[in-house]
Scaffold this motif. Sequence first.
Motif, PDB file in Angstrom:
ATOM      1  N   GLY A 172     -11.584   6.111   7.119  1.00 48.46           N
ATOM      2  CA  GLY A 172     -12.109   7.126   6.277  1.00 48.46           C
ATOM      3  C   GLY A 172     -11.160   7.296   5.034  1.00 48.46           C
ATOM      4  O   GLY A 172      -9.876   7.263   4.931  1.00 48.46           O
ATOM      5  N   LYS A 173     -11.759   7.480   3.711  1.00 55.12           N
ATOM      6  CA  LYS A 173     -11.020   7.439   2.458  1.00 55.12           C
ATOM      7  C   LYS A 173      -9.962   8.708   2.545  1.00 55.12           C
ATOM      8  O   LYS A 173      -8.958   8.674   2.021  1.00 55.12           O
ATOM      9  CB  LYS A 173     -11.962   7.659   1.209  1.00 55.12           C
ATOM     10  CG  LYS A 173     -11.350   7.941  -0.115  1.00 55.12           C
ATOM     11  CD  LYS A 173     -12.357   7.986  -1.024  1.00 55.12           C
ATOM     12  CE  LYS A 173     -11.876   8.208  -2.538  1.00 55.12           C
ATOM     13  NZ  LYS A 173     -12.931   8.252  -3.671  1.00 55.12           N
ATOM     14  N   ARG A 174     -10.590   9.996   3.119  1.00 53.28           N
ATOM     15  CA  ARG A 174      -9.586  11.035   3.107  1.00 53.28           C
ATOM     16  C   ARG A 174      -8.254  10.727   3.829  1.00 53.28           C
ATOM     17  O   ARG A 174      -7.336  11.320   3.755  1.00 53.28           O
ATOM     18  CB  ARG A 174     -10.224  12.197   3.631  1.00 53.28           C
ATOM     19  CG  ARG A 174     -10.610  12.239   5.261  1.00 53.28           C
ATOM     20  CD  ARG A 174     -11.132  13.391   5.512  1.00 53.28           C
ATOM     21  NE  ARG A 174     -11.920  13.240   6.793  1.00 53.28           N
ATOM     22  CZ  ARG A 174     -10.957  13.919   7.986  1.00 53.28           C
ATOM     23  NH1 ARG A 174      -9.881  14.115   7.655  1.00 53.28           N
ATOM     24  NH2 ARG A 174     -11.346  13.587   9.121  1.00 53.28           N
ATOM     25  N   LYS A 175      -8.223   9.661   4.977  1.00 59.56           N
ATOM     26  CA  LYS A 175      -6.957   9.510   5.565  1.00 59.56           C
ATOM     27  C   LYS A 175      -6.199   8.206   5.049  1.00 59.56           C
ATOM     28  O   LYS A 175      -5.255   7.977   5.744  1.00 59.56           O
ATOM     29  CB  LYS A 175      -7.374   9.005   7.097  1.00 59.56           C
ATOM     30  CG  LYS A 175      -7.703  10.372   8.048  1.00 59.56           C
ATOM     31  CD  LYS A 175      -7.650   9.834   9.287  1.00 59.56           C
ATOM     32  CE  LYS A 175      -7.853  11.335  10.281  1.00 59.56           C
ATOM     33  NZ  LYS A 175      -7.759  10.587  11.714  1.00 59.56           N
ATOM     34  N   ALA A 176      -6.558   7.535   3.780  1.00 51.28           N
ATOM     35  CA  ALA A 176      -5.876   6.597   3.086  1.00 51.28           C
ATOM     36  C   ALA A 176      -4.242   6.925   2.998  1.00 51.28           C
ATOM     37  O   ALA A 176      -3.493   6.052   3.414  1.00 51.28           O
ATOM     38  CB  ALA A 176      -6.561   6.077   1.916  1.00 51.28           C
ATOM     39  N   LYS A 177      -4.061   8.104   2.481  1.00 51.04           N
ATOM     40  CA  LYS A 177      -2.467   8.412   2.123  1.00 51.04           C
ATOM     41  C   LYS A 177      -1.897   8.652   3.462  1.00 51.04           C
ATOM     42  O   LYS A 177      -0.883   8.419   3.375  1.00 51.04           O
ATOM     43  CB  LYS A 177      -2.585   9.856   1.321  1.00 51.04           C
ATOM     44  CG  LYS A 177      -3.074   9.411  -0.050  1.00 51.04           C
ATOM     45  CD  LYS A 177      -2.789  10.699  -0.777  1.00 51.04           C
ATOM     46  CE  LYS A 177      -3.591  10.574  -2.156  1.00 51.04           C
ATOM     47  NZ  LYS A 177      -3.287  11.856  -2.975  1.00 51.04           N
ATOM     48  N   ALA A 178      -2.493   9.188   4.379  1.00 50.22           N
ATOM     49  CA  ALA A 178      -1.936   9.506   5.792  1.00 50.22           C
ATOM     50  C   ALA A 178      -1.528   8.045   6.431  1.00 50.22           C
ATOM     51  O   ALA A 178      -0.571   7.895   7.130  1.00 50.22           O
ATOM     52  CB  ALA A 178      -2.752  10.221   6.786  1.00 50.22           C
ATOM     53  N   ILE A 179      -2.480   7.282   6.614  1.00 57.84           N
ATOM     54  CA  ILE A 179      -2.337   6.034   6.913  1.00 57.84           C
ATOM     55  C   ILE A 179      -0.959   5.113   6.318  1.00 57.84           C
ATOM     56  O   ILE A 179      -0.186   4.553   7.005  1.00 57.84           O
ATOM     57  CB  ILE A 179      -3.604   5.020   6.866  1.00 57.84           C
ATOM     58  CG1 ILE A 179      -4.772   5.608   7.876  1.00 57.84           C
ATOM     59  CG2 ILE A 179      -3.159   3.504   7.278  1.00 57.84           C
ATOM     60  CD1 ILE A 179      -6.191   4.982   7.688  1.00 57.84           C
ATOM     61  N   GLU A 180      -1.227   5.146   4.904  1.00 51.77           N
ATOM     62  CA  GLU A 180      -0.168   4.503   4.001  1.00 51.77           C
ATOM     63  C   GLU A 180       1.263   5.101   4.518  1.00 51.77           C
ATOM     64  O   GLU A 180       2.218   4.142   4.645  1.00 51.77           O
ATOM     65  CB  GLU A 180      -0.422   4.580   2.539  1.00 51.77           C
ATOM     66  CG  GLU A 180       0.273   3.606   1.822  1.00 51.77           C
ATOM     67  CD  GLU A 180      -0.195   3.457   0.376  1.00 51.77           C
ATOM     68  OE1 GLU A 180       0.156   2.500  -0.355  1.00 51.77           O
ATOM     69  OE2 GLU A 180      -0.979   4.284   0.074  1.00 51.77           O
ATOM     70  N   ALA A 181       1.297   6.426   4.538  1.00 46.47           N
ATOM     71  CA  ALA A 181       2.440   6.881   4.748  1.00 46.47           C
ATOM     72  C   ALA A 181       3.177   6.732   6.121  1.00 46.47           C
ATOM     73  O   ALA A 181       4.374   6.311   6.579  1.00 46.47           O
ATOM     74  CB  ALA A 181       2.359   8.427   4.623  1.00 46.47           C
ATOM     75  N   LEU A 206       1.215  -2.919   3.911  1.00 47.06           N
ATOM     76  CA  LEU A 206       1.534  -1.663   4.979  1.00 47.06           C
ATOM     77  C   LEU A 206       2.947  -2.135   5.613  1.00 47.06           C
ATOM     78  O   LEU A 206       3.392  -1.288   6.471  1.00 47.06           O
ATOM     79  CB  LEU A 206       0.485  -1.400   5.800  1.00 47.06           C
ATOM     80  CG  LEU A 206      -0.844  -0.722   5.292  1.00 47.06           C
ATOM     81  CD1 LEU A 206      -1.927  -0.705   6.117  1.00 47.06           C
ATOM     82  CD2 LEU A 206      -0.243   0.473   4.490  1.00 47.06           C
ATOM     83  N   GLY A 207       3.262  -3.562   5.650  1.00 46.19           N
ATOM     84  CA  GLY A 207       4.340  -3.805   6.154  1.00 46.19           C
ATOM     85  C   GLY A 207       4.394  -4.214   7.907  1.00 46.19           C
ATOM     86  O   GLY A 207       5.300  -4.076   8.370  1.00 46.19           O
ATOM     87  N   ASN A 214       5.983  12.332   4.656  1.00 46.05           N
ATOM     88  CA  ASN A 214       5.719  12.458   3.259  1.00 46.05           C
ATOM     89  C   ASN A 214       5.081  11.065   2.938  1.00 46.05           C
ATOM     90  O   ASN A 214       5.220  10.205   3.802  1.00 46.05           O
ATOM     91  CB  ASN A 214       6.608  12.961   2.180  1.00 46.05           C
ATOM     92  CG  ASN A 214       7.922  12.222   2.116  1.00 46.05           C
ATOM     93  OD1 ASN A 214       8.016  11.042   2.622  1.00 46.05           O
ATOM     94  ND2 ASN A 214       8.877  12.637   1.972  1.00 46.05           N
ATOM     95  N   PRO A 215       4.689  10.761   1.580  1.00 44.47           N
ATOM     96  CA  PRO A 215       4.109   9.423   1.171  1.00 44.47           C
ATOM     97  C   PRO A 215       5.260   8.347   1.356  1.00 44.47           C
ATOM     98  O   PRO A 215       4.767   7.346   1.059  1.00 44.47           O
ATOM     99  CB  PRO A 215       3.813   9.836  -0.374  1.00 44.47           C
ATOM    100  CG  PRO A 215       3.485  11.232  -0.401  1.00 44.47           C
ATOM    101  CD  PRO A 215       4.397  11.899   0.534  1.00 44.47           C
ATOM    102  N   LYS A 216       6.504   8.659   1.171  1.00 45.73           N
ATOM    103  CA  LYS A 216       7.618   7.601   1.455  1.00 45.73           C
ATOM    104  C   LYS A 216       7.734   7.350   2.857  1.00 45.73           C
ATOM    105  O   LYS A 216       8.589   6.462   3.045  1.00 45.73           O
ATOM    106  CB  LYS A 216       8.908   8.368   0.799  1.00 45.73           C
ATOM    107  CG  LYS A 216       8.827   8.480  -0.780  1.00 45.73           C
ATOM    108  CD  LYS A 216      10.104   9.149  -1.397  1.00 45.73           C
ATOM    109  CE  LYS A 216       9.965   9.253  -2.870  1.00 45.73           C
ATOM    110  NZ  LYS A 216      11.388   9.853  -3.294  1.00 45.73           N
TER     111      LYS A 216
END
Length: 344
Positions: free
Chosen positions: A306-315, A102-103, A275-277
């Motif tokens: 939560g699994k559903r927030k994984a993309k949000a966290i990463e972005a 995640l940097g 967005n994901p970037k």
Amino acid sequence: MLSVIEKVAPGTLRILRKRYDILNHIQQHGPIGRRALAKHLELTERTLRNEVEVLRNQGLITTSSQGMECTSVGLNIFYKLERLMGQQEHSREIEAQLAKVLGIHHCTIVLGNTDQEQNSLVELARVTVELIDRILPEGKSTIAVMGGTTMFEVAERMTERIGLHRELLFVPARGGLGESVDIQANVIAENMARVTGGKARALYAPEHVRLETYSLLLEEPEIKETLEIVENARLVLYSIGDSIEMAKRRGLDDATLHMLQEKEAVAEAFGEFVNPKGEIVYKLSRIGLRSSQLPSIENVVAVAGGKRKAKAIEAHMKTVPPHTWLVTDEAAANEILNGGNPLK
């Protein structure tokens, strides 16, 4: 398990690690004399003598003219302790791995999935409070806090201990959100202050305002003063939201929702949809802390699981300063690091 032990009996881990190291060296090199063992472990003979006495009295080692050796009971305890210490080290390795991906500098991972288990959400909040207690110095500190269900849970886990030897001021990092009163930043700041014996200051302004109203509100003396306090906080505490869910909670119109979907927005925090970037695709005119101010704040703590927030966290983590500390759960970490498969 070890973190729970340390919370109940501070200093236990340090003692446990020292005695584990002693048993480890004795089972590898025994029989071994006290002087040689002290040199191996870089301990004074006096310190080692005290520790050896404890281990001998517990029947874990024997001493003779030839040196010290582990008893059968001692070996059994050592192997169990080795597994326990190994689990702790493995957990730290996973946290370091997630932080690297995640940097950011720090991650803490709790067990479970907060999407499905209330106990995991409680643990997420409890560990966050524990972290606050660890990183805040004694004396005066201002804590800027966002609203939301996760922050509500963190407020519920606050204790008097956080206020011990501290003079705390809790301020909302954003205006009201037109949602349930209990999860608004003003109320959460007030609740945290009440439990810890600190003080709270309210931000009497809506979070989302029309552009033409925005500049006028910023000139209101009380709002302006509160925002200056927020900007100079020692710690900011917030959660990360799913973009569409947060857009609906903010009452954005269908056209904006459609635009967010087209631009693949996955995360929201500080009124910014990314967005994901990690690119900001939409930004609200809002009263409160801005993400651009985070680099100047000493401690930045983001809490989301939560699994559903994984993309949000990463972005979202692509937008934060490196000194941000993420508190998350196993489900989100698994999804980010291993596509949802169990971590090894």
